[in-house]
Write an enzyme that holds these catalytic residues in place. Structure first.
Site, PDB file in Angstrom:
ATOM      1  N   CYS A   4       0.841  -1.194   0.000  1.00 29.82           N
ATOM      2  CA  CYS A   4       0.000   0.000   0.000  1.00 29.82           C
ATOM      3  C   CYS A   4       0.880   1.249   0.000  1.00 29.82           C
ATOM      4  O   CYS A   4       1.659   1.459   0.935  1.00 29.82           O
ATOM      5  CB  CYS A   4      -0.918  -0.003   1.218  1.00 29.82           C
ATOM      6  SG  CYS A   4      -1.870   1.514   1.392  1.00 29.82           S
ATOM      7  N   CYS A   7       0.279   3.342   3.193  1.00 30.37           N
ATOM      8  CA  CYS A   7       0.932   2.770   4.378  1.00 30.37           C
ATOM      9  C   CYS A   7       2.432   3.019   4.326  1.00 30.37           C
ATOM     10  O   CYS A   7       3.055   3.272   5.364  1.00 30.37           O
ATOM     11  CB  CYS A   7       0.621   1.285   4.505  1.00 30.37           C
ATOM     12  SG  CYS A   7      -1.087   0.938   4.999  1.00 30.37           S
ATOM     13  N   HIS A  46      -5.684   1.172   7.915  1.00 32.51           N
ATOM     14  CA  HIS A  46      -5.784   0.610   6.560  1.00 32.51           C
ATOM     15  C   HIS A  46      -7.137  -0.085   6.396  1.00 32.51           C
ATOM     16  O   HIS A  46      -7.294  -1.261   6.733  1.00 32.51           O
ATOM     17  CB  HIS A  46      -4.639  -0.368   6.287  1.00 32.51           C
ATOM     18  CG  HIS A  46      -4.642  -0.876   4.876  1.00 32.51           C
ATOM     19  ND1 HIS A  46      -3.980  -0.224   3.860  1.00 32.51           N
ATOM     20  CD2 HIS A  46      -5.258  -1.938   4.313  1.00 32.51           C
ATOM     21  CE1 HIS A  46      -4.181  -0.884   2.732  1.00 32.51           C
ATOM     22  NE2 HIS A  46      -4.953  -1.936   2.989  1.00 32.51           N
ATOM     23  N   ASN A  86     -13.639   7.491  -2.815  1.00 30.50           N
ATOM     24  CA  ASN A  86     -14.188   6.280  -3.417  1.00 30.50           C
ATOM     25  C   ASN A  86     -14.022   5.130  -2.444  1.00 30.50           C
ATOM     26  O   ASN A  86     -12.981   4.989  -1.815  1.00 30.50           O
ATOM     27  CB  ASN A  86     -13.455   5.941  -4.721  1.00 30.50           C
ATOM     28  CG  ASN A  86     -13.646   7.007  -5.770  1.00 30.50           C
ATOM     29  OD1 ASN A  86     -14.755   7.444  -6.029  1.00 30.50           O
ATOM     30  ND2 ASN A  86     -12.558   7.441  -6.368  1.00 30.50           N
ATOM     31  N   GLY A  94      -6.968   0.012  -1.763  1.00 27.46           N
ATOM     32  CA  GLY A  94      -7.641  -0.586  -0.616  1.00 27.46           C
ATOM     33  C   GLY A  94      -7.465   0.174   0.678  1.00 27.46           C
ATOM     34  O   GLY A  94      -7.649  -0.379   1.756  1.00 27.46           O
ATOM     35  N   HIS A  97      -9.115   7.144   1.483  1.00 24.40           N
ATOM     36  CA  HIS A  97      -8.450   8.440   1.370  1.00 24.40           C
ATOM     37  C   HIS A  97      -9.400   9.429   0.719  1.00 24.40           C
ATOM     38  O   HIS A  97     -10.316   9.047   0.002  1.00 24.40           O
ATOM     39  CB  HIS A  97      -7.139   8.326   0.575  1.00 24.40           C
ATOM     40  CG  HIS A  97      -7.314   7.808  -0.815  1.00 24.40           C
ATOM     41  ND1 HIS A  97      -7.550   6.474  -1.094  1.00 24.40           N
ATOM     42  CD2 HIS A  97      -7.294   8.444  -2.005  1.00 24.40           C
ATOM     43  CE1 HIS A  97      -7.647   6.313  -2.400  1.00 24.40           C
ATOM     44  NE2 HIS A  97      -7.505   7.500  -2.969  1.00 24.40           N
ATOM     45  N   HIS A  99      -9.662  12.988  -1.521  1.00 26.15           N
ATOM     46  CA  HIS A  99      -9.018  13.970  -2.381  1.00 26.15           C
ATOM     47  C   HIS A  99      -9.656  15.322  -2.078  1.00 26.15           C
ATOM     48  O   HIS A  99     -10.884  15.426  -2.020  1.00 26.15           O
ATOM     49  CB  HIS A  99      -9.276  13.660  -3.858  1.00 26.15           C
ATOM     50  CG  HIS A  99      -8.686  12.379  -4.328  1.00 26.15           C
ATOM     51  ND1 HIS A  99      -7.507  12.334  -5.030  1.00 26.15           N
ATOM     52  CD2 HIS A  99      -9.112  11.092  -4.212  1.00 26.15           C
ATOM     53  CE1 HIS A  99      -7.226  11.066  -5.329  1.00 26.15           C
ATOM     54  NE2 HIS A  99      -8.186  10.304  -4.836  1.00 26.15           N
TER      55      HIS A  99
END
Length: 140
Positions: A4, A7, A46, A86, A94, A97, A99
């Site tokens: 990720c 991460c 996560h 999304n 995955g 987040h 924007h």
């Protein structure tokens, strides 16, 4: 399996232009901006969907988004802003987040709607309300 990238930024394995960081949330410039100043606000948990995030994390995420919009107003004197997120299989990497980016008249960014028609009715509202749950935000 791909690591990720968020991460990796959180764990300081990858450099980023960090705007804000706390125990729960990090915000940094997007490497592929829609407009200058495009920032990703990323909960450090996560999870691919915001319904899986602890409310305290989601609350801080919203506070950070609010402060970024205020900073944008001072920095860019833009016409507006957009915030997008999304979830599920549409969540890149995955990892949830958000924007957030400055917007300007005629900047070329826009929504593309799928072909319809889609039902707009009391029945649709009732179906969603059956599964709608609100939690006590004061318990955060």
């Amino acid at each position: 399996m791909m690591e990720c990238p968020f991460c990796n930024i959180i764990n300081k394995k990858t450099d980023a232009h960090i705007i804000y960081e706390s125990e729960r949330v990090i915000a940094f410039l997007d490497i592929d901006p829609i407009n200058e100043g495009h920032i990703l606000v990323v909960p450090k948990v996560h999870e691919a969907s915001i319904d899986k995030l602890p409310l305290i994390v989601l609350s801080e995420t919203m506070q950070v988004l609010q402060k970024i919009v205020s900073a944008f107003k001072e920095t860019y004197h833009m016409d507006g802003y957009s915030i997008m997120q999304n979830g599920g299989e549409f969540c890149d990497f995955g990892h949830a987040h958000f924007h957030v980016f400055p917007r300007y008249r005629d900047d070329g960014f826009g929504w593309k709607y799928p072909e319809g028609p889609f039902e707009y009715s009391k029945r649709v509202a009732e179906r969603i309300k059956e599964n709608f749950r609100v939690y006590d935000v004061d318990s955060l």
